[in-house]
Motif scaffolding. Structure first.
Motif, PDB file in Angstrom:
ATOM      1  N   HIS A  69       0.847  -1.207   0.000  1.00  0.00           N
ATOM      2  CA  HIS A  69       0.000   0.000   0.000  1.00  0.00           C
ATOM      3  C   HIS A  69       0.876   1.249   0.000  1.00  0.00           C
ATOM      4  CE1 HIS A  69      -3.895  -1.874   1.840  1.00  0.00           C
ATOM      5  NE2 HIS A  69      -3.476  -2.514   0.778  1.00  0.00           N
ATOM      6  N   ASP A  70       0.435   2.259  -0.742  1.00  0.00           N
ATOM      7  CA  ASP A  70       1.111   3.560  -0.663  1.00  0.00           C
ATOM      8  C   ASP A  70       0.636   4.262   0.608  1.00  0.00           C
ATOM      9  OD1 ASP A  70      -1.473   4.396  -1.339  1.00  0.00           O
ATOM     10  OD2 ASP A  70      -0.865   5.449  -3.150  1.00  0.00           O
ATOM     11  N   VAL A  77       1.150  -0.661  -4.747  1.00  0.00           N
ATOM     12  CA  VAL A  77       2.264  -0.364  -5.653  1.00  0.00           C
ATOM     13  C   VAL A  77       3.208  -1.560  -5.703  1.00  0.00           C
ATOM     14  CG1 VAL A  77       4.176   1.221  -6.118  1.00  0.00           C
ATOM     15  CG2 VAL A  77       2.085   2.066  -5.027  1.00  0.00           C
ATOM     16  N   ARG A  79       6.279  -3.569  -5.445  1.00  0.00           N
ATOM     17  CA  ARG A  79       7.519  -3.329  -4.708  1.00  0.00           C
ATOM     18  C   ARG A  79       8.610  -4.287  -5.161  1.00  0.00           C
ATOM     19  NH1 ARG A  79       9.082  -0.873   0.227  1.00  0.00           N
ATOM     20  NH2 ARG A  79      11.338  -1.035   0.172  1.00  0.00           N
ATOM     21  N   LYS A  95       1.005   0.282 -10.466  1.00  0.00           N
ATOM     22  CA  LYS A  95       0.163   0.289  -9.274  1.00  0.00           C
ATOM     23  C   LYS A  95      -1.262  -0.066  -9.650  1.00  0.00           C
ATOM     24  CE  LYS A  95      -0.293   5.284  -9.605  1.00  0.00           C
ATOM     25  NZ  LYS A  95       0.011   6.558  -8.959  1.00  0.00           N
TER      26      LYS A  95
END
Length: 169
Positions: A69-70, A77, A79, A95
């Protein structure tokens, strides 16, 4: 003949049970090895690289990614991700909207496991052109207590590749 076929059926069943037991033992051993190897790292980037690569390689999946999560909590997003397609997604800052109509979006929003064992027959599945051979996809929520951090996404080239056994490992 009846006695002979009964004995053959018994042998076949025993071999099948032995194969299943060996397969489960390998899955549990692999899960323990993954946990041991990644738990020694305090660097999150290193930990995620090891995790997605171990999962893809050891369970023979087509692709594995971790979405987080952003900070505003709007997007999951990417990673970490495996392969060249995963590297492309990372470079592009790929995302997915939390709660959106996609497997990762659903899992990132609800915090519940979602398995699509036949992508051709599921409306939740979003076909990513970078993964044209995906036939099954599963996303597992990454949670601490009740807090959803993101999702682990795994994909297979085989329909019905995900079972309770390999998802539990």
């Amino acid at each position: 003949f009846i006695t002979l076929t009964s004995q053959v059926a018994g042998v076949i069943n025993n071999v099948r049970l032995l194969d299943e037991s060996q397969h489960k033992a390998i899955q549990l051993e692999t899960a323990a090895e993954i946990a041991r190897d990644i738990s020694g790292s305090l660097n999150i980037d290193e930990l995620l690289i090891k995790a997605v690569n171990f999962i893809r390689e050891r369970f023979n999946f087509y692709h594995a990614s971790v979405f987080l999560h952003d900070l505003p909590g709007e997007f999951a997003v990417i990673r970490e991700s495996t392969g060249e397609a995963g590297a492309q997604m990372k470079r592009a800052g790929y995302k997915i909207g939390i709660g959106s109509k996609s497997i990762v979006g659903f899992v990132s929003g609800k915090g519940e496991l979602l398995v699509v064992n036949d992508t051709a027959k599921d409306a939740t599945y979003y076909a990513n052109p970078l993964f044209p051979d995906t036939r099954a996809e599963a996303a597992i929520p990454l949670k601490v207590g009740e807090r959803i951090l993101g999702a682990l996404d795994v994909q297979s080239t085989k329909s019905y590749a995900f079972s309770d056994d390999n998802l539990r490992s």
